[in-house]
Write a protein that holds these residues in place. Structure first.
Motif, PDB file in Angstrom:
ATOM      1  N   SER A  28       6.718  32.830  57.868  1.00  0.00           N
ATOM      2  CA  SER A  28       7.694  34.077  58.029  1.00  0.00           C
ATOM      3  C   SER A  28       9.133  33.859  58.284  1.00  0.00           C
ATOM      4  CB  SER A  28       7.033  34.908  59.195  1.00  0.00           C
ATOM      5  OG  SER A  28       7.733  35.886  59.727  1.00  0.00           O
TER       6      SER A  28
ATOM      7  N   LEU B 262       6.756  39.661  61.393  1.00  0.00           N
ATOM      8  CA  LEU B 262       5.441  38.778  60.466  1.00  0.00           C
ATOM      9  C   LEU B 262       5.030  37.588  61.255  1.00  0.00           C
ATOM     10  CD1 LEU B 262       3.963  39.432  57.818  1.00  0.00           C
ATOM     11  CD2 LEU B 262       5.564  37.745  56.777  1.00  0.00           C
ATOM     12  N   CYS B 263       4.033  37.523  62.064  1.00  0.00           N
ATOM     13  CA  CYS B 263       3.818  36.559  62.800  1.00  0.00           C
ATOM     14  C   CYS B 263       2.496  35.816  62.336  1.00  0.00           C
ATOM     15  CB  CYS B 263       3.419  37.285  64.279  1.00  0.00           C
ATOM     16  SG  CYS B 263       4.748  38.169  65.086  1.00  0.00           S
TER      17      CYS B 263
ATOM     18  N   ASP C 261      -0.920  36.880  60.787  1.00  0.00           N
ATOM     19  CA  ASP C 261      -1.004  38.246  59.876  1.00  0.00           C
ATOM     20  C   ASP C 261      -1.228  38.049  58.676  1.00  0.00           C
ATOM     21  OD1 ASP C 261      -0.118  39.468  62.283  1.00  0.00           O
ATOM     22  OD2 ASP C 261       2.193  39.550  61.538  1.00  0.00           O
TER      23      ASP C 261
ATOM     24  N   PHE D  80      -0.641  38.828  54.764  1.00  0.00           N
ATOM     25  CA  PHE D  80       0.684  39.192  54.107  1.00  0.00           C
ATOM     26  C   PHE D  80       0.302  39.421  52.489  1.00  0.00           C
ATOM     27  CE2 PHE D  80       4.712  38.120  51.684  1.00  0.00           C
ATOM     28  CZ  PHE D  80       5.522  39.511  52.057  1.00  0.00           C
TER      29      PHE D  80
ATOM     30  N   CYS E 127      -8.500  44.625  58.453  1.00  0.00           N
ATOM     31  CA  CYS E 127      -7.569  43.447  58.483  1.00  0.00           C
ATOM     32  C   CYS E 127      -5.842  43.922  58.364  1.00  0.00           C
ATOM     33  CB  CYS E 127      -7.669  42.535  57.115  1.00  0.00           C
ATOM     34  SG  CYS E 127      -9.437  42.096  56.916  1.00  0.00           S
TER      35      CYS E 127
ATOM     36  N   PRO F 128      -3.299  44.268  56.250  1.00  0.00           N
ATOM     37  CA  PRO F 128      -2.322  43.355  56.045  1.00  0.00           C
ATOM     38  C   PRO F 128      -0.753  44.256  55.835  1.00  0.00           C
ATOM     39  CG  PRO F 128      -3.672  44.433  54.225  1.00  0.00           C
ATOM     40  CD  PRO F 128      -4.033  44.797  55.763  1.00  0.00           C
ATOM     41  N   LYS F 129       0.242  43.209  55.781  1.00  0.00           N
ATOM     42  CA  LYS F 129       1.554  43.563  56.035  1.00  0.00           C
ATOM     43  C   LYS F 129       2.053  43.244  54.292  1.00  0.00           C
ATOM     44  CE  LYS F 129       2.270  43.139  60.525  1.00  0.00           C
ATOM     45  NZ  LYS F 129       3.058  42.730  61.743  1.00  0.00           N
TER      46      LYS F 129
END
Length: 238
Positions: A93, A98-99, A102, A104, A143, A145-146
């Motif tokens: 990240s 955004l950790c 996470d 992605f 979930c 997601p980013k």
């Protein structure tokens, strides 16, 4: 178009793969392939120094770390019948939004790898339907997601502070070693490809903060891979 001397080809004894499957690029995740093979009745095949399993529903391949090796494996998967490929891997990240842990899903990328330049094709690619389907399914299952752009580099030990800050200022959220190359190969070959990544480390602190060596992270990663297998199996078996 120039004629290539070496082309991906089917060898004697190679399997005919189903269209839909997963390329899991990290060696840590491939250690649990045998468990999925038993669960889904997958048969093992040869894929260079990686593993390849398949049944009539989906395939599971990997590991393939770095753009060149990942591209070689993808080329082989395509010639064996793969048409919808989900890349599963880890990413770093560049931003506090955004950790670690996470999920992605990259929507585009900046290439600092040397493979994609050899695949001249439309950079937009044709993965939108697959990517959106994965995003919707993972969101529906909780979930969350980013998504956003990613920076792909060959040189993991040259991820400098200046680059992290510059790319973050451009709105780029993450960094990996394979995505832009794989997306370019998929676009060149006319197949669909999307990626799902688990954030494994954070580069936005004063000191690099890796978490991929922890047991919890490895367990979480295998759970994500298990969920992707279940999603694809259910989609193709219905």
């Amino acid at each position: 178009m120039s004629i290539c001397i070496i082309n991906p080809a089917r060898s004697q004894g190679d399997p005919q793969l189903p269209p839909y499957g997963i390329l899991a690029v990290n060696p840590a995740d491939s250690s649990c392939f045998q468990n999925f093979a038993q669960q889904y009745g997958l048969k093992r095949h040869v894929l260079f120094h990686a593993q390849l399993y398949s049944n009539d529903t989906f395939f599971l391949a990997g590991p393939a770390v770095g753009a060149p090796m990942a591209a070689i494996c993808l080329e082989k998967l395509i010639v064996l019948g793969a048409r919808r490929i989900v890349v599963y891997g880890w990413c770093g990240s560049l931003t506090p939004s955004l950790c670690t842990g996470d999920l992605f899903i990259p929507t585009g990328g900046v290439s600092e790898e040397g493979t994609s330049v050899h695949y001249q094709s439309d950079p937009v690619c044709n993965d939108d339907c697959l990517r959106l389907s994965l995003f919707e399914t993972l969101t529906r299952e909780g979930c969350l997601p980013k998504s956003g752009w990613i920076w792909t580099t060959d040189a993991v030990y040259r991820e400098t502070r200046e680059k992290v800050e510059r790319y973050r200022a451009q709105g780029i959220l993450a960094v990996d070693m394979e995505f832009t190359a794989l997306r370019s190969v998929a676009a060149f070959r006319g197949v669909s490809l999307a990626a799902v990544m688990l954030v494994s480390d954070e580069l936005f602190h004063e000191e690099w903060t890796p978490k991929f060596q922890y047991k919890k992270f490895r367990t979480d990663s295998r759970r994500v891979l298990a969920k992707l297998c279940a999603i694809i199996h259910a989609a193709e078996a219905s």
